[in-house]
Design an enzyme around this catalytic site. Structure first.
Site, PDB file in Angstrom:
ATOM      1  N   ARG A 156      41.577  69.189  66.490  1.00 40.75           N
ATOM      2  CA  ARG A 156      41.860  70.415  67.224  1.00 40.75           C
ATOM      3  C   ARG A 156      43.360  70.529  67.429  1.00 40.75           C
ATOM      4  O   ARG A 156      44.006  69.565  67.827  1.00 40.75           O
ATOM      5  CB  ARG A 156      41.145  70.411  68.575  1.00 40.75           C
ATOM      6  CG  ARG A 156      41.490  71.597  69.471  1.00 40.75           C
ATOM      7  CD  ARG A 156      40.703  71.554  70.764  1.00 40.75           C
ATOM      8  NE  ARG A 156      41.116  72.615  71.682  1.00 40.75           N
ATOM      9  CZ  ARG A 156      40.566  72.825  72.861  1.00 40.75           C
ATOM     10  NH1 ARG A 156      39.580  72.049  73.272  1.00 40.75           N
ATOM     11  NH2 ARG A 156      41.005  73.803  73.641  1.00 40.75           N
ATOM     12  N   GLY A 182      51.121  69.692  66.551  1.00 40.82           N
ATOM     13  CA  GLY A 182      51.551  68.546  65.773  1.00 40.82           C
ATOM     14  C   GLY A 182      51.452  67.224  66.501  1.00 40.82           C
ATOM     15  O   GLY A 182      52.100  66.250  66.117  1.00 40.82           O
ATOM     16  N   ARG A 183      50.648  67.185  67.529  1.00 42.53           N
ATOM     17  CA  ARG A 183      50.466  65.982  68.347  1.00 42.53           C
ATOM     18  C   ARG A 183      51.747  65.566  69.079  1.00 42.53           C
ATOM     19  O   ARG A 183      51.840  64.441  69.562  1.00 42.53           O
ATOM     20  CB  ARG A 183      49.937  64.802  67.501  1.00 42.53           C
ATOM     21  CG  ARG A 183      48.521  65.026  66.935  1.00 42.53           C
ATOM     22  CD  ARG A 183      47.521  65.239  68.073  1.00 42.53           C
ATOM     23  NE  ARG A 183      46.145  65.274  67.627  1.00 42.53           N
ATOM     24  CZ  ARG A 183      45.437  66.397  67.443  1.00 42.53           C
ATOM     25  NH1 ARG A 183      46.004  67.570  67.613  1.00 42.53           N
ATOM     26  NH2 ARG A 183      44.183  66.335  67.081  1.00 42.53           N
ATOM     27  N   LEU A 184      52.709  66.477  69.196  1.00 44.10           N
ATOM     28  CA  LEU A 184      53.917  66.193  69.979  1.00 44.10           C
ATOM     29  C   LEU A 184      53.670  66.651  71.425  1.00 44.10           C
ATOM     30  O   LEU A 184      54.311  67.576  71.938  1.00 44.10           O
ATOM     31  CB  LEU A 184      55.133  66.900  69.372  1.00 44.10           C
ATOM     32  CG  LEU A 184      55.603  66.361  68.025  1.00 44.10           C
ATOM     33  CD1 LEU A 184      56.799  67.159  67.526  1.00 44.10           C
ATOM     34  CD2 LEU A 184      55.982  64.877  68.143  1.00 44.10           C
ATOM     35  N   HIS A 185      52.711  65.999  72.045  1.00 47.42           N
ATOM     36  CA  HIS A 185      52.265  66.403  73.374  1.00 47.42           C
ATOM     37  C   HIS A 185      53.347  66.168  74.424  1.00 47.42           C
ATOM     38  O   HIS A 185      54.232  65.321  74.268  1.00 47.42           O
ATOM     39  CB  HIS A 185      51.018  65.608  73.765  1.00 47.42           C
ATOM     40  CG  HIS A 185      49.950  65.604  72.714  1.00 47.42           C
ATOM     41  ND1 HIS A 185      49.431  66.767  72.180  1.00 47.42           N
ATOM     42  CD2 HIS A 185      49.305  64.576  72.091  1.00 47.42           C
ATOM     43  CE1 HIS A 185      48.502  66.459  71.280  1.00 47.42           C
ATOM     44  NE2 HIS A 185      48.416  65.136  71.200  1.00 47.42           N
TER      45      HIS A 185
END
Length: 220
Positions: A17, A198-201
């Site tokens: 997701r 991009g999973r750069l949370h």
């Protein structure tokens, strides 16, 4: 039809997701983590998150082995975060020997998590009794019927015990079991997580240092 493990794993690997709803920046958060939590919790309520007060509670006993389960938050303020349980349950016994725990809220509708770590203490008997009598009557009976975390011979045995207690207290107020009550987790750190592309949370953690909260950014 039986699904082979490798086929199942392949489907799991494809679950993905993309998070893109919000951002979490230092200049936009409260200086106090409890105030920040209150803001996010209110937004979770307004967004109709299913049981926004559901939280994972992780504890560990003297052997160091962790255990985790879902419990419900029943209140919070500057003093800490409150929940209730059977003191003789596994979590209760572990907290007796190691009064440190971690909480985790996950609100997928908002792509957010909140993690807390801190010390845990029992709340006053008066406060436990006050909350107990606000619970639905069947829940009050359930607290007497269930020896939480202990082995039960059968579902029928549990149901029979419940019905006997229901009849016993049919026309009477239900007393609070001595082994039941509330806990207060006093956080030493609180981390707020916002999903990003991009999973750069975004991860901002509040750490209590010398009775003052310091905000730090963590790598995702």
């Amino acid at each position: 039809m039986e699904i082979k493990s490798n086929e199942s794993n392949s489907k799991i690997e494809q679950l993905r997701r993309e998070y893109a709803r919000e951002e979490l920046l230092e200049e936009n958060v409260s200086k106090d983590p409890v105030d920040q939590f209150a803001t996010w919790f209110e937004q979770a309520l307004q967004s109709e998150v299913v049981e926004p007060n559901a939280m994972s509670l992780a504890t560990a006993g003297s052997d160091g082995n962790p255990s985790v389960r879902i419990v419900l938050l029943k209140g919070f303020d500057k003093d800490g975060f409150r929940f209730f349980s059977n003191y003789q349950s596994r979590k209760g016994k572990e907290l007796d020997v190691n009064p440190n725990a971690s909480l985790c809220f996950f609100w997928p509708e908002l792509e957010r998590q909140v993690r807390l770590e801190g010390s845990v203490e029992k709340i006053s008997r008066e406060e436990s009794e006050e909350y107990f009598h606000k619970r639905p009557r069947l829940s009050q009976i359930g607290a007497w019927a269930s020896n939480q975390s202990e082995e039960v011979i059968s579902r029928e045995e549990l149901e029979e015990r419940f019905q006997k207690l229901k009849k016993k207290y049919e026309d009477n107020a239900i007393p609070v079991p001595e082994y039941w009550g509330g806990y207060l987790l006093k956080p030493s750190s609180m981390e707020f997580w916002q999903g990003r592309r991009g999973r750069l949370h975004d991860r901002l953690i509040y750490v209590n240092e010398a009775n003052e909260w310091t905000i730090k950014r963590l790598a995702p």
